[in-house]
Design a protein around this motif. Structure first.
Motif, short mmCIF file in Angstrom:
data_model
loop_
_atom_site.label_atom_id
_atom_site.label_comp_id
_atom_site.label_asym_id
_atom_site.label_seq_id
_atom_site.Cartn_x
_atom_site.Cartn_y
_atom_site.Cartn_z
N GLN A 154 0.52 -1.41 -0.06
CA GLN A 154 0.33 0.02 0.46
C GLN A 154 0.79 1.18 -0.17
O GLN A 154 1.57 1.59 0.71
CB GLN A 154 -0.71 0.05 1.05
N GLU A 155 0.98 2.31 -1.26
CA GLU A 155 1.62 2.97 -1.12
C GLU A 155 1.94 4.12 -0.09
O GLU A 155 0.39 3.99 0.21
CB GLU A 155 1.42 3.65 -2.62
N ILE A 156 2.89 4.77 0.39
CA ILE A 156 2.13 5.62 1.55
C ILE A 156 1.74 6.26 1.13
O ILE A 156 0.18 7.26 2.06
CB ILE A 156 3.59 6.26 1.56
N GLU A 157 1.69 7.71 -0.24
CA GLU A 157 0.59 8.20 -0.88
C GLU A 157 -0.97 7.68 -0.44
O GLU A 157 -2.04 8.53 -0.54
CB GLU A 157 0.46 9.11 -1.78
N LEU A 197 -2.21 6.07 1.74
CA LEU A 197 -3.00 6.34 3.37
C LEU A 197 -3.64 7.69 3.72
O LEU A 197 -2.33 8.58 3.45
CB LEU A 197 -1.44 5.48 4.31
#
Lengths: 405, 557
Positions: free
Chosen positions: A27-30, A32
């Protein structure tokens, strides 16, 4: 050659076995929502929720509390940001705010958490949760054990998360009128100023809260007062050890007194009025205290020895009185008297107003007289209110600053 | 009793757990024979067995033919054998004082014309044979030869050769040939004198401190450089000939009383097994004698520096020099050698240690930095400090790709840039670096293809990989870096850990000529850590590395 092809096919098949499953928890940080603050209030449905409910968008629940999550950075003007190019850090695009407060009402914090997933495309992650603000009104009604049950169970949220109590609504404590300021960071940052003021309690993190609650003693949480998006640490909220509910507050003045008893002053100010009526101020640099429990014929009493060193930092005498040794001795007495006032007041509040021990007397007794402690520990708060406490305080002015006269 | 059984059964895991355990056992068991098969098929396609190669098809027409002494016949045979070679010159003369004809053969451009003119032509044509000697020539053929070699020709390198085949080979290799009427042996005079460059600072291994001497393409110069390094009786230079069609000289260098004889024996046996038409460069030798073809790590060290070779020899290693290349091979190689530079020893020990520790750190960065970036961004946002996480989130807002694609784009373009930079002529190289590094990096960020944070990561990685003093080891890390990135993309930090363990387990198993690759680490030898990550003061390093099993382990000798 044929064999080589067959072999490479075999390797590719084995690789596919791994790669096909690939990235399943990625899950890419951006994508989230990083939650940095959580506010817990008495239920107060927002206009959005009431309107949604009218459209049939409600689910079965009782309105117990309203949870506010503080999400950073607010991603609302995606296209706008692109246009701006760089320069993002200046507080995002929505009205100069660097954060986004989202609130939902319900009766299970976890359900509310998951309810955000049907509201926002970016799911919440709790790794970076810095501060939890509990409204005093909510803590009056529900035990902290109930309120914090999910938060302590969840394994995303770090045990180092700070817990504070807000005098008014928690959402107010998590709001800021200052552009670019993130209230959650602001609140955690304030705790670091303990070396400048003894009005700030030692920080209570989740893990400390958990252990304190399980030990059954009464405890204090830092109190936050707010006005119009500005905050201040002021005093402390008292929680009764048996119920873990909010029972009252200590003022800043009381907290100062308590810091003398606990002897954990890292720096602070003691202001007094000299016999001449002018202001004198003492800056403490160091303090220590010793609580000595005494048991005589089953009667318990405490004696507190407190010591402090510091300097005379401000003196409004006019014409100025030279800081001779005799004068400093005189001032020491003045400051000791002022400190005694603070101590008297907090002792009075503990013993006679709220009937709780938040000064750490129980621990000393437990260490020195464990057998006796076992007998009385169940009604300790009541017992404590009747115990005579004496103290002595010794303030030493080591210097008068860099003033030459 | 029932309670007991139900309790026990409660703790027996479900069948899925057993299935997983079975798979865990099965997969490595399948992998081992698979790699064995691959290795076998690789080796069988290029066999090292001496009986399996096919010798050159066409036989030389001169095979087994000896000089007859009949001048016209011999010259005709030679002319036929050499054929229509444009650069072979025949110079026919008459030796003064006799009626004997002679012919001088040489290759234009390879032969020392001055030598021919002043030391062959002049004595033969001007001085000739004295009166009193003339009569004795008719008694024996050998007297003529002896007279020529002993009294007439003022050259040091002179060798009679009865075999026509060898004679022709030598002439083609650049020596001067002399055939005299009536003699049953031809004379080979002088040595080939091809063009060679002067000794220069090695380009691929420049040092700030240390000798500015690099090997050249001539084997004689290179062995000379080794001898020149210092007076040393134990340096042994053994000559081999490699190559089936094109024959090249190869020199095996070692210290007689330091190198382990078993190692020397093993290396020379592997050299003798080389079967190839032409070993173009020492890289050919390296690839034909290395232990593990599938390993990404080099098992033979190449260097241009004579001081490095000597240092290796003094540690008990063996060096291979091949004619025609400035790159010497040192073997066996251990992992620590790849991160060491001769400068570590030339500087004082504190700076040496600092730089070496820095290099180990850089190697880790070069290997793992992008993988860590991917795993942090895609899997573990909680492990990034909050404020950094915020700024990364903000900067990654417009990025349309997942972090693996993003990182691949940048890494691959950096690799392309690096490759292009090597190929470009010197004046354009730096300009291209600026265009590539600055403009593309900045433009990619502005265009929103990659995040600025990644540009930092990629730049740090690239710079780190250039700190590795052995160029080919840097490439190894670059290749592995991509594997690391993929494992990070598949399993996150867990994947990176698995990848690192895989590399470690491979390194532990790898051997270079019988010496464990990660030697001072496993097998563990604490006293050799003095020259591993740190570089202890020279006075402390009294022993040669024991992993090489040197004959003489005392470094002070």
């Amino acid at each position: 050659m044929n064999r080589l092809i067959r072999q490479s096919l075999r390797i590719i098949a084995a690789m596919l076995l791994v790669l096909n499953t690939g990235c399943w928890s990625s899950q890419e940080i951006e994508d989230l929502s990083i939650v940095v603050g959580l506010g817990l209030d008495v239920a107060n449905e927002s206009k959005f929720e009431r309107d949604i409910a009218k459209q049939g968008g409600a689910y079965p629940k009782r309105n117990v509390l309203t949870a506010t999550v503080q999400i950073v950075p607010p991603i609302s003007g995606r296209g706008q940001r692109q246009g701006q190019g760089q320069g993002q850090s200046q507080g995002g695009s929505s009205g100069g705010k660097a954060y986004l407060n989202e609130k939902l009402t319900g009766d299970s914090i976890f359900q509310i958490y998951r309810q955000f997933s049907v509201r926002r495309d970016r799911p919440l992650v709790g790794h970076h949760l810095k501060v939890i603000v509990v409204a005093s009104d909510l803590a009056k009604q529900y035990s902290l054990e109930q309120i914090f049950d999910f938060i302590l169970r969840d394994n995303d949220i770090r045990p180092s998360c700070l817990v504070v109590v807000s005098h008014r609504d928690a959402i107010e404590a998590l709001s800021s009128s200052e552009p670019g300021e993130i209230p959650a960071f602001y609140l955690t940052g304030l705790v670091n100023n303990r070396y400048r003021s003894n009005k700030i309690l030692p920080p209570v993190t989740l893990i400390k809260l958990d252990s304190t609650m399980q030990s059954g003693t009464s405890f204090l949480l830092q109190n936050v007062v707010t006005y119009n998006g500005e905050h201040k640490f002021s005093g402390a909220a008292i929680f009764k050890g048996s119920s873990k509910k909010w029972i009252g507050e200590l003022t800043q003045f009381d907290v100062e007194g308590l810091s003398w008893i606990r002897g954990d002053i890292h720096g602070g100010v003691l202001k007094a009025y000299a016999p001449g009526g002018y202001t004198v101020t003492y800056e403490m640099r160091d303090s220590s205290s010793k609580i000595i429990p005494k048991v005589k014929d089953g009667e318990i009493s405490f004696h507190i020895k407190m010591k402090s060193e510091g300097r005379l930092i401000e003196d409004w005498s006019f014409p100025e009185i030279p800081s001779t040794e005799g004068y400093l001795k005189e001032m020491e007495k003045v400051f000791e008297k002022q400190a005694s006032k603070q101590i008297d007041q907090v002792l009075h509040k503990m013993q006679h107003v709220y009937h709780v021990d938040v000064g750490g007397f129980d621990k000393e007794l437990q260490i020195k007289h464990p057998k006796l402690w076992k007998k009385i520990k169940d009604q300790w708060d009541d017992t404590f209110s009747r115990i005579p406490i004496t103290y002595e305080i010794d303030i030493k002015i080591t210097d008068a600053g860099s003033s030459t006269d | 009793m029932i309670l007991l059984w139900s309790t026990i059964l409660y703790y027996v895991p479900k069948w899925t757990v057993f299935a997983q355990a079975f798979l865990l056992l099965l997969i490595p068991l399948l992998l081992i024979p698979m790699f064995k098969m691959i290795r076998k098929s690789l080796n069988s396609s290029f066999s090292l067995k001496p009986d399996k190669y096919s010798p050159p098809r066409t036989k030389s027409p001169l095979e087994g033919i000896r000089m007859t002494g009949q001048f016209d016949k011999d010259v005709k045979v030679i002319r036929n054998a050499i054929g229509n070679q444009a650069d072979v010159r025949f110079r026919e003369i008459m030796i003064k004082g006799t009626k004997s004809r002679a012919v001088i053969l040489y290759v234009e451009g390879l032969t020392d014309i001055d030598l021919i003119d002043s030391h062959i032509l002049r004595p033969l044509m001007l001085q000739g044979v004295q009166e009193e000697q003339r009569n004795s020539f008719f008694h024996s053929k050998n007297i003529m030869k002896n007279y020529l070699t002993e009294q007439l020709m003022t050259v040091s390198e002179l060798q009679p050769e009865p075999s026509l085949k060898k004679f022709v080979e030598s002439v083609l290799f650049g020596k001067t040939g002399l055939i005299v009427e009536g003699m049953q042996e031809a004379l080979i005079i002088g040595a080939a004198k091809g063009k060679s460059r002067s000794i220069e600072d090695p380009i691929s291994e420049a040092l700030l401190r240390g000798p500015r001497v690099g090997f050249t393409e001539r084997l004689g110069d290179n062995t000379g450089l080794l001898r020149l390094h210092g007076q040393n009786e134990s340096l042994v230079l053994t000559k081999f000939e490699v190559g089936n069609r094109v024959k090249k000289d190869l020199v095996l260098a070692y210290m007689r009383d330091i190198a382990n004889p078993k190692l020397v024996e093993e290396v020379s046996s592997r050299i003798q097994k080389i079967e190839i038409d032409d070993p173009m460069e020492s890289g050919y030798i390296e690839q034909l004698i290395e232990d593990n073809v599938l390993s990404p790590f080099q098992q033979v060290h190449n260097t241009e520096r004579p001081d490095r070779v000597i240092a290796g020899l003094l540690e008990g290693r063996v060096a291979i020099l091949l004619d025609g290349t400035p790159f010497a091979l040192i073997l066996p190689v251990t992992f620590s050698m790849l991160l060491q530079s001769p400068e570590d020893y030339y500087d004082r020990w504190l700076p040496g240690t600092f730089i070496r520790v820095l290099r180990f750190l850089a190697a880790m960065l070069a290997l793992l930095a992008p993988a860590l970036y991917i795993s942090f961004i895609s899997y573990h946002p909680g492990l990034i400090p909050t404020k950094l996480a915020l700024s990364i989130t903000e900067t990654r807002q417009g990025v349309p790709f997942p972090s693996i694609i993003e990182a691949l784009i940048m890494e691959i373009s950096i690799e392309i840039l690096r490759e292009a930079g090597i190929r470009l002529p010197k004046p354009i190289g730096p300009a291209m670096g600026i265009v590539g590094g600055l403009i593309i990096g900045d433009a990619a960020v502005n265009a929103g293809i990659v995040s600025p944070f990644l540009v930092i990561v990629v730049a740090v990685t690239a710079i780190s990989s250039f700190t590795i003093p052995v160029y080919s080891a840097g490439i190894t890390l670059r290749i592995l870096r991509f594997t690391g990135m993929f494992s990070a993309a598949v399993l996150g930090l867990f994947g990176v850990v698995l990848f690192f363990l895989l590399v470690c387990s491979h390194l532990v198993r790898l051997k270079s000529f019988g010496v464990p690759y990660v030697s001072p680490m496993t097998p563990y030898n604490i006293s050799e850590w003095k020259d591993f990550i740190i570089r202890a003061p020279l006075k402390m390093m009294k022993k040669r590395p024991s992993m090489l099993k040197p004959n003489d382990s005392d470094r002070r000798n």
